[in-house]
Design a protein around this motif. Structure first.
Motif, PDB file in Angstrom:
ATOM      1  N   THR A 107       0.866  -1.199   0.000  1.00 47.60           N
ATOM      2  CA  THR A 107       0.000   0.000   0.000  1.00 47.60           C
ATOM      3  C   THR A 107       0.891   1.233   0.000  1.00 47.60           C
ATOM      4  O   THR A 107       1.910   1.278   0.708  1.00 47.60           O
ATOM      5  N   GLN A 134      -9.388   1.258  -0.409  1.00 45.53           N
ATOM      6  CA  GLN A 134      -7.973   1.343  -0.059  1.00 45.53           C
ATOM      7  C   GLN A 134      -7.146   1.081  -1.305  1.00 45.53           C
ATOM      8  O   GLN A 134      -7.542   0.325  -2.199  1.00 45.53           O
ATOM      9  N   VAL A 150      -3.687  -0.155  -3.453  1.00 41.51           N
ATOM     10  CA  VAL A 150      -2.596  -1.123  -3.413  1.00 41.51           C
ATOM     11  C   VAL A 150      -1.762  -0.975  -4.678  1.00 41.51           C
ATOM     12  O   VAL A 150      -2.244  -0.480  -5.700  1.00 41.51           O
TER      13      VAL A 150
END
Length: 623
Positions: free
Chosen positions: A455, A486, A488
């Motif tokens: 990440t 989120q 990545v």
């Protein structure tokens, strides 16, 4: 300076050292390729970012194979000799049941059949003669047995008659004779005595006295003779007659046994001869029937509708491949496979599936099959059958294990244009994943039993452990470790841009427990980890192992100079090394040492190899 003479052992040892140095150079090059990056990598990594979202995808696997008729008839030559094709249907012809496919030469068989029919008639005549001889023998046996039995019966009757009649009569006759002689003797004895008294008193003459005396002597003699005859009969004649009668019975009994034995022997001979003639006739009949069958087999008829495929076209008759294609005039052997008659109304796609995936495949799974030879048409189908034993990859890849999977295709009625042996690619759908958090499969990496992603955090990247679930070739389900939206990384970042930190194994174990996943994660996911390194090298896509050509040139020059310096220390010349060939080198002294940045790479056969690694994570790619 002139070098000292070098012994063979010294040269061999130095050669091994040179090979070790060369191996070191290769390892350094690999490290450089896999780990040598530039400052430009950061800018490329910044563009390789993906946002975690909920999506739906299919869990499937793709394998190549070929089409095969579900039902097919293999027609072989049943003629039990080498023969010649005189007529054959064209390959690719669609025939109906009962159509003539091949005619084979049968002239020699017909000639042999004519000769066998003549032998058959002779065998029939011999059988009739044997049957009549058996009937005659059975009649003779009955007659001979009756005669012998009659002789025995008569002998028994004669003895019974003699014992119960003749003996008593004879003894009665002799005893009566003795009794009469005794009475006559007693009478004449009294008369003689009276005559003696009368002669003394002169009542009778001398002559009369003498007559009475002579009569008495005759009576005495007759009595003796009668007693002698009785004694002779009892002591001799009776014994002789008894033995004779017993001998007659014994002889008749023995004669009956001899007749029975001879009858059995003669009857057995006649039956054996009859059986022999019967067997000879059966052999002739079987031979005639076989030759007639051979003549019938010389014409091969289509047992069902189907498409004509020559066995030589698919290589099934490897024993006779040197005989050439099936044409008129070609020699054909017994049991040689000639024509395959597939029923194209039902087709199977036969694919090879790697053993790591076979546990997830079972009959009934839906499939999508693409056939390039049919202009890329796709057909649906279902897994119908899975091979019991895995097939080896052969000498090219002895470690490869694949299972044969048959897929029953859903075909339209009529002419669909599909033929056996067409190449195809099948997608086996093992599951449908709906509305789950997922990331691209090449964004997931593995180190040991820990699966993680990168990440972004500022200009650097942090390794975040995840719990992975189901996966396809392109996506992996996230059970724990990431949240929706989120971000990545889609690449393995440069080592200089990774925030080094150890994994919290207790937290990872807790995540696994909550997600219900055993330690190590899904086997299919672990098997897929660590393949992007080789894929990146092939495709030229720069990631953690990316490199620039100018960096490579500089490092090659540096390594070349260092190797020249190392070689100079051994004081070896080209002539010294020329004395040895590859067979003189002991490769046991060369050990594969893991480079610091060597990752899992994909072998040419598609399987992942797992070399030793450092603390850096391994790259991954599609399975």
């Amino acid at each position: 300076m002139t070098p000292l003479p070098v012994s063979a052992n010294n040269l061999l040892t130095r050669s091994r050292i040179l090979i070790a140095v060369a191996a070191f150079v290769v390892i350094v090059l690999t490290v450089m390729i896999m780990g040598g990056g530039s400052s430009e990598t950061t800018a490329a990594d910044a563009r390789e970012i993906h946002q975690v979202e909920k999506i739906s995808f299919r869990v499937d696997t793709t394998a190549a194979g070929e089409l095969q008729a579900k039902n097919e008839k293999k027609l072989i030559s049943k003629v039990e000799r080498q023969t010649t094709i005189t007529e054959i249907v064209d390959e690719g012809t669609f025939v109906k049941e009962g159509d003539v496919l091949i005619r084979l030469a049968d002239d020699e068989i017909k000639k042999q059949l004519d000769n066998e029919k003549l032998s058959l008639e002779s065998a029939k005549s011999d059988l009739i003669s044997a049957q009549n001889a058996l009937i005659i023998q059975e009649s003779d046996n009955k007659s001979n047995f009756s005669k012998a039995q009659l002789k025995l019966d008569i002998a028994i009757l004669e003895r019974t008659k003699w014992e119960n009649g003749d003996v008593e009569a004879r003894r009665e006759e002799l005893e009566s004779a003795v009794a009469r002689a005794k009475r006559q003797f007693d009478r004449l004895e009294n008369k003689r005595d009276n005559s003696e008294e009368l002669f003394k008193d002169k009542f009778i003459s001398k002559d009369q006295l003498e007559q009475d005396r002579i009569a008495f002597l005759d009576a005495e003699s007759s009595l003796k003779i009668a007693n002698i005859r009785l004694d002779v009969y009892n002591e001799f004649e009776y014994v002789k007659d008894e033995k004779q009668k017993r001998s007659d019975i014994d002889e008749a009994t023995a004669e009956l046994e001899r007749v029975n034995t001879n009858n059995s022997s003669q009857l057995a001979n006649r039956k054996a001869n009859l059986n022999n003639k019967t067997a000879q006739l059966a052999i002739r009949e079987d031979k005639v029937a076989d030759l007639e069958e051979q003549i019938a087999n010389s014409t091969i008829i289509a047992p069902t509708d189907g498409l004509v495929v020559y066995a030589t076209s698919v290589g099934n008759n490897w024993r006779w491949n040197n005989s050439g294609p099936l044409i008129v005039g070609r020699q054909v052997h017994h049991n040689e496979e000639l024509i395959i008659l597939p029923d194209t109304s039902e087709m199977n796609a036969v694919i090879k599936v790697h053993e790591s995936m076979i546990g997830k495949i079972f009959p009934g799974l839906d499939c999508v099959v693409t056939i390039d030879a049919a202009e890329g048409q796709t057909f649906t189908g279902r897994v119908d059958e899975i091979g019991i034993m895995a097939e080896q990859g052969g000498w090219r890849d002895p470690n490869l294990r694949e299972y044969e999977v048959k897929i029953n295709l859903d075909l339209p009625s009529g002419d669909h244009g599909l033929k056996p042996s067409m190449r195809c690619e099948a997608e086996v759908i093992m599951d449908n994943v709906t509305d789950v958090l997922a990331v691209p499969s090449h964004a997931v990496f593995a180190e040991g039993t820990v699966t993680y992603v990168y990440t972004p955090k500022g200009s650097r990247y942090k390794r975040v452990p995840i719990i992975a679930g189901r996966r396809s070739d392109n996506h992996i389900e996230i059970l724990a470790g990431l949240k929706e939206h989120q971000r990545v990384a889609l690449i393995d970042p440069d080592p200089g841009h990774i925030i080094e930190a150890d994994f919290d194994m207790e937290q990872i174990a807790k995540m696994r427990e909550e997600a219900g996943v055993p330690e190590g994660g899904p086997r299919m996911l672990r098997a897929a980890m660590g393949r992007r390194a080789m894929n990146g090298m092939r495709g030229g896509k720069k990631g953690k192992g990316g490199f620039e050509s100018k960096d490579l040139d500089a490092k090659l020059e540096e390594l070349k100079k260092k190797m020249d310096d190392d070689l100079a220390e051994f004081d070896l010349e080209d002539d010294d090394l020329a004395e040895f060939d590859d067979e003189d080198l002991d490769m046991e002294y060369i050990e594969d040492e893991p480079a610091e940045e060597v990752t899992k790479a994909e072998k040419p056969d598609g399987k992942a190899s797992t070399p030793k690694k450092s603390s850096e994570p391994a790259a991954t790619g599609k399975e």
